[in-house]
Design an enzyme around this catalytic site. Structure first.
Site, PDB file in Angstrom:
ATOM      1  N   GLY A   9       0.830  -1.195   0.000  1.00  0.00           N
ATOM      2  CA  GLY A   9       0.000   0.000   0.000  1.00  0.00           C
ATOM      3  C   GLY A   9       0.862   1.241   0.000  1.00  0.00           C
ATOM      4  N   ASN A 102      -7.824   1.391   7.836  1.00  0.00           N
ATOM      5  CA  ASN A 102      -8.997   1.962   8.488  1.00  0.00           C
ATOM      6  C   ASN A 102     -10.138   0.955   8.513  1.00  0.00           C
ATOM      7  OD1 ASN A 102      -8.222   4.513   9.338  1.00  0.00           O
ATOM      8  ND2 ASN A 102      -8.641   5.457   7.358  1.00  0.00           N
ATOM      9  N   LYS A 183     -10.833   3.510  17.645  1.00  0.00           N
ATOM     10  CA  LYS A 183     -10.471   4.307  16.467  1.00  0.00           C
ATOM     11  C   LYS A 183     -11.670   4.414  15.525  1.00  0.00           C
ATOM     12  CE  LYS A 183      -7.322   5.052  12.674  1.00  0.00           C
ATOM     13  NZ  LYS A 183      -6.155   4.628  11.878  1.00  0.00           N
ATOM     14  N   SER A 253      -9.404  11.245   5.598  1.00  0.00           N
ATOM     15  CA  SER A 253      -9.106  10.384   4.451  1.00  0.00           C
ATOM     16  C   SER A 253     -10.341  10.213   3.570  1.00  0.00           C
ATOM     17  CB  SER A 253      -8.604   9.020   4.928  1.00  0.00           C
ATOM     18  OG  SER A 253      -9.566   8.384   5.748  1.00  0.00           O
TER      19      SER A 253
END
Length: 299
Positions: A9, A102, A183, A253
């Site tokens: 990534g 994420n 998170k 993001s």
């Protein structure tokens, strides 16, 4: 012997981790997809938090070189994780695979795809932004935590040491699931709201967003509490407000994904909450999910 870190990534955060690891003289390679094979830059400019600029020239790998991987750090978008890992034919069974993306809901499928590999998950609050095809800016320093997903993963707590020297902090948690949920709780408020309203994170502190932030945070907390989260609503809201303040000038993001016409990770953030809400009422989550999907052109 130093273990080479292969980062799957090569987005802003993946490149930032590569730059920080190479600064500590750690062997690093960036694994690129086939579509980037013909048009990637041999080096990228890294802009540090202190504005210092330097060129970073990592070693590049491609999927057919999976047999050479020693430690795999997965930092793709959530929806890219399974296809990317599925392309790594010949990945050695003993290689630890660290999921640092994420959202939630992917680790179970990765465990089925790679049943023999040590599997870990992580969360990080570092921020990064791509400012050009070959320019990456480190926008915020934070904490990074790793923890085991399967039994074999428990033997790799030592991986936090080289990460800590590069990132400034890296800790080990046997209950990484709880840290992932916490998170997610932050992302489920900041990401869709900033994406749908085209705003900086800090603008969520404006009075016009007070009601929706209050209701959305209530919904998120209710669902995660049902899944076993022990943080109180007051504790969660204090943490949320702190993150909004600390990242006030940043774009999320998801905002960046929509702004650049890319798919978002909404299915693994808000979508994860909707999947686990059951009979719990979550109208704001549902509305935001549909709005982001509409912006993506998928509804």
């Amino acid at each position: 012997m130093m273990r080479e870190w292969t980062i799957l990534g090569a987005g802003a955060l993946g490149c930032t981790f590569a730059a920080l690891l190479t600064e500590q003289k750690r062997p690093v390679s960036l694994m690129l997809s086939d579509r980037r094979r013909r048009h990637f830059h041999p080096a990228f400019e890294f802009i540090a938090l202190n504005e210092r600029r330097r060129l970073v020239s990592p070693h590049y790998r491609f999927a057919e070189q999976a047999a050479d991987i020693e430690c795999l750090l997965v930092m793709t978008k959530a929806y890219q994780v399974l296809p990317a890992l599925g392309s790594l034919r010949g990945l050695p069974r003993e290689v630890p695979v660290i999921l640092l993306h994420n959202g939630m809901g992917i680790a179970e499928d990765v465990a089925k795809l790679l049943p023999h590999n040590p599997l870990l998950a992580g969360v990080t609050s570092h921020g990064a932004l791509r400012e050009g095809n070959s320019q990456v800016r480190h926008t915020g320093k934070g904490e990074t935590w790793l923890g085991p997903v399967n039994e074999k993963g428990k033997a790799f707590s030592h991986l936090t040491k080289p990460l800590a020297s590069a990132l400034g902090h890296a800790g080990w948690s046997e209950d990484i699931l709880s840290l992932q949920r916490r998170k997610l709780a932050i992302n489920a408020v900041i990401n869709p709201l900033t994406a749908c309203h085209n705003i900086y994170n800090g603008q969520l502190s404006e009075p016009r967003f007070a009601d929706v932030v209050e209701q959305l945070s209530q919904e998120v907390h209710t669902v995660l509490s049902a899944l076993g989260e022990t943080e109180t609503l007051e504790q969660y809201r204090r943490r949320l407000n702190s993150v909004i303040e600390l990242t006030a000038t940043n774009y999320s993001s998801m905002h960046q994904d929509l702004a650049h016409g890319r798919p978002t990770e909404i299915d693994y953030i808000t979508g994860y909450l909707l999947k686990h809400a059951g009979e719990l009422p979550v109208p704001v989550c549902q509305q935001l999910y549909q709005e982001v999907k509409k912006h993506e052109g998928q509804v």
